[in-house]
Design a protein around this motif. Structure first.
Motif, PDB file in Angstrom:
ATOM      1  N   TYR A   1      -7.099   2.647   0.039  1.00 41.63           N
ATOM      2  CA  TYR A   1      -6.782   3.781   0.911  1.00 41.63           C
ATOM      3  C   TYR A   1      -7.344   3.505   2.302  1.00 41.63           C
ATOM      4  O   TYR A   1      -8.378   4.026   2.699  1.00 41.63           O
ATOM      5  N   TYR A   2      -6.631   2.645   3.008  1.00 40.76           N
ATOM      6  CA  TYR A   2      -7.004   2.384   4.399  1.00 40.76           C
ATOM      7  C   TYR A   2      -7.012   3.711   5.147  1.00 40.76           C
ATOM      8  O   TYR A   2      -6.235   4.629   4.847  1.00 40.76           O
ATOM      9  N   THR A   3      -7.900   3.805   6.114  1.00 37.53           N
ATOM     10  CA  THR A   3      -8.149   5.084   6.774  1.00 37.53           C
ATOM     11  C   THR A   3      -7.899   4.995   8.273  1.00 37.53           C
ATOM     12  O   THR A   3      -8.411   4.088   8.937  1.00 37.53           O
TER      13      THR A   3
ATOM     14  N   TYR B   1      -0.863   4.453  -0.365  1.00 35.54           N
ATOM     15  CA  TYR B   1      -1.760   5.579  -0.108  1.00 35.54           C
ATOM     16  C   TYR B   1      -2.454   5.367   1.227  1.00 35.54           C
ATOM     17  O   TYR B   1      -2.874   4.252   1.548  1.00 35.54           O
ATOM     18  N   LEU B   2      -2.583   6.437   1.999  1.00 35.63           N
ATOM     19  CA  LEU B   2      -3.209   6.355   3.313  1.00 35.63           C
ATOM     20  C   LEU B   2      -4.028   7.612   3.557  1.00 35.63           C
ATOM     21  O   LEU B   2      -3.626   8.713   3.186  1.00 35.63           O
ATOM     22  N   VAL B   3      -5.196   7.441   4.191  1.00 36.92           N
ATOM     23  CA  VAL B   3      -6.009   8.572   4.613  1.00 36.92           C
ATOM     24  C   VAL B   3      -5.935   8.670   6.134  1.00 36.92           C
ATOM     25  O   VAL B   3      -6.086   7.669   6.829  1.00 36.92           O
TER      26      VAL B   3
ATOM     27  N   LYS C   1      -3.914  -0.396  -4.298  1.00 35.24           N
ATOM     28  CA  LYS C   1      -4.391   0.983  -4.402  1.00 35.24           C
ATOM     29  C   LYS C   1      -5.431   1.329  -3.336  1.00 35.24           C
ATOM     30  O   LYS C   1      -6.042   2.398  -3.387  1.00 35.24           O
TER      31      LYS C   1
ATOM     32  N   HIS D   1       0.807  -1.227   0.000  1.00 36.08           N
ATOM     33  CA  HIS D   1       0.000   0.000   0.000  1.00 36.08           C
ATOM     34  C   HIS D   1       0.840   1.276   0.000  1.00 36.08           C
ATOM     35  O   HIS D   1       1.737   1.455   0.820  1.00 36.08           O
TER      36      HIS D   1
ATOM     37  N   CYS E   1     -11.672   1.827   4.632  1.00 33.39           N
ATOM     38  CA  CYS E   1     -11.672   3.016   3.786  1.00 33.39           C
ATOM     39  C   CYS E   1     -12.429   4.117   4.510  1.00 33.39           C
ATOM     40  O   CYS E   1     -13.029   3.874   5.569  1.00 33.39           O
ATOM     41  N   ASN E   2     -12.421   5.318   3.943  1.00 31.32           N
ATOM     42  CA  ASN E   2     -13.068   6.426   4.643  1.00 31.32           C
ATOM     43  C   ASN E   2     -14.585   6.352   4.611  1.00 31.32           C
ATOM     44  O   ASN E   2     -15.251   7.091   5.331  1.00 31.32           O
TER      45      ASN E   2
ATOM     46  N   LEU F   1       4.537   3.554   1.749  1.00 30.43           N
ATOM     47  CA  LEU F   1       3.676   4.721   1.602  1.00 30.43           C
ATOM     48  C   LEU F   1       4.345   5.808   0.764  1.00 30.43           C
ATOM     49  O   LEU F   1       5.527   6.090   0.909  1.00 30.43           O
TER      50      LEU F   1
END
Length: 344
Positions: free
Chosen positions: A253-255, A6-8, A251, A4, A265-266, A57
């Motif tokens: 985006y775990y939040t 990408y991270l939120v 891809k 992964h 996700c969000n 990341l």
């Protein structure tokens, strides 16, 4: 090691707006800007560094609520940039003054909401008078200080006929790219579908307008909230980029919630665990995560569409939030069927 990039990170649940389409499961019981359990600036950097031990990341998106409510948001961004990460701030833009824009490190991307080119329409959607003018000022401030601006246009029934104007306003302001997403559904927004959910005709009209803008202005426009191909034929829109739920893949985006809890996700309220106590790799490879991403609706198994494997029933988080199960197809599909039945 997970793949992964990408991270939120939701730095707060607080928000000064009341967007009609807001799907955040906590919107009716928001924590204040800085509650006792809110991650501090130091905590956020520590958790991100911990996650980077398990994942390569590259991008961290700072979200909320409204992240600009935090007085230390520029400092949080600086910490992450200094650690070699790209940072995006997902914001309404209404709180970004020139002075605040100057405090952010170079290279920040501000993803700002823009619901139309009409002040009354924009303010009606966000539920706050005067927001439109402040968003324009915020976008101008960001660009004058060398930051990138991505225009985020959320499509609902109220602004469905005004998408071209919104995109053209963003182009006039100097936006670098756009996200055009239809409103997604949750238990809070599903009851309002008849009043807020765009019809198939409105979705098609909005995509037609976006395609025309992409061609005319060579604008990059992404459509990230899935539109199942059984709802609309997407093949004519060759200049739009359509995204699909990554379902836990590279891809995804775990939040990270404002209190350090990890979610798929969000859009999802499912808590996989506390990152302060368990590793990122352990949580994303857990049985709970696998069970969240695995289901494909039974009715989709026999689908012969070329996009079947990309679609896999649409947004699993929306189904889970609305129906309590990922075994059902995206709520948009059911709503479209109901619309069609009402016309018979």
């Amino acid at each position: 090691m997970t793949p992964h990039e990408y991270l939120v990170v939701e730095v707060t649940e607080a928000c000064p707006h009341a967007c009609v389409h807001c799907y955040n499961y906590w919107r009716e019981d928001r924590a204040p800007v800085l509650s006792p359990e809110t991650l501090s600036r130091k905590d956020i950097l520590k958790l991100v560094r911990k996650i980077r031990k398990d994942a390569p990341l590259k991008v961290v998106a700072l979200s909320g609520g409204e992240p600009l409510l935090r007085p230390d948001i520029a400092g949080i961004s600086t910490d992450l940039v200094n650690d070699g990460l790209d940072v995006a701030v997902i914001t309404s833009g209404a709180l970004l003054t020139p002075a605040r824009a100057a405090r952010f490190p170079a290279g920040i991307t501000f993803e700002m909401t823009l619901f139309g080119a009409d002040a009354a329409l924009h303010d009606r959607i966000v539920g706050r008078a005067g927001a439109f003018g402040r968003v324009l000022e915020g976008a101008t401030a960001a660009l004058e200080h060398g930051h990138a601006v991505v225009g985020s246009v959320v499509l609902n029934r109220l602004n469905a006929g005004h998408i071209r104007e919104a995109l053209e306003l963003g182009i006039a302001l100097g936006a670098d790219a756009f996200m055009l997403n239809r409103m997604n559904y949750s238990r809070l927004t599903l009851p309002q579908a008849a009043q807020l959910g765009p019809t198939v005709e409105q979705l098609k009209g909005a995509l037609d307008d976006a395609e025309a803008v992409a061609v005319e202005y060579e604008a990059g426009i992404s459509v990230s909230v899935p539109i199942p191909p059984c709802v609309i034929d997407l093949t004519p829109y060759t200049h739009l980029h359509f995204g699909w739920c990554p379902r836990g893949g590279a891809k995804a985006y775990y939040t990270v919630s404002h209190n350090g809890l990890l979610r798929p996700c969000n859009h999802s309220s499912l808590v996989l665990g506390d990152l302060r106590e368990r590793s990122f790799e352990e949580l994303v490879n857990s049985r709970e995560a696998a069970a969240f991403w695995a289901p494909v609706p039974t009715e989709c198994l026999a689908c012969a569409h070329p996009l079947r494997e990309a679609c896999r029933g649409g947004c699993p988080a929306a189904s889970d939030e609305c129906y309590g199960t990922r075994e059902r197809v995206d709520p948009l599909v059911q709503l479209v069927r109901e619309q069609a039945a009402s016309l018979c």
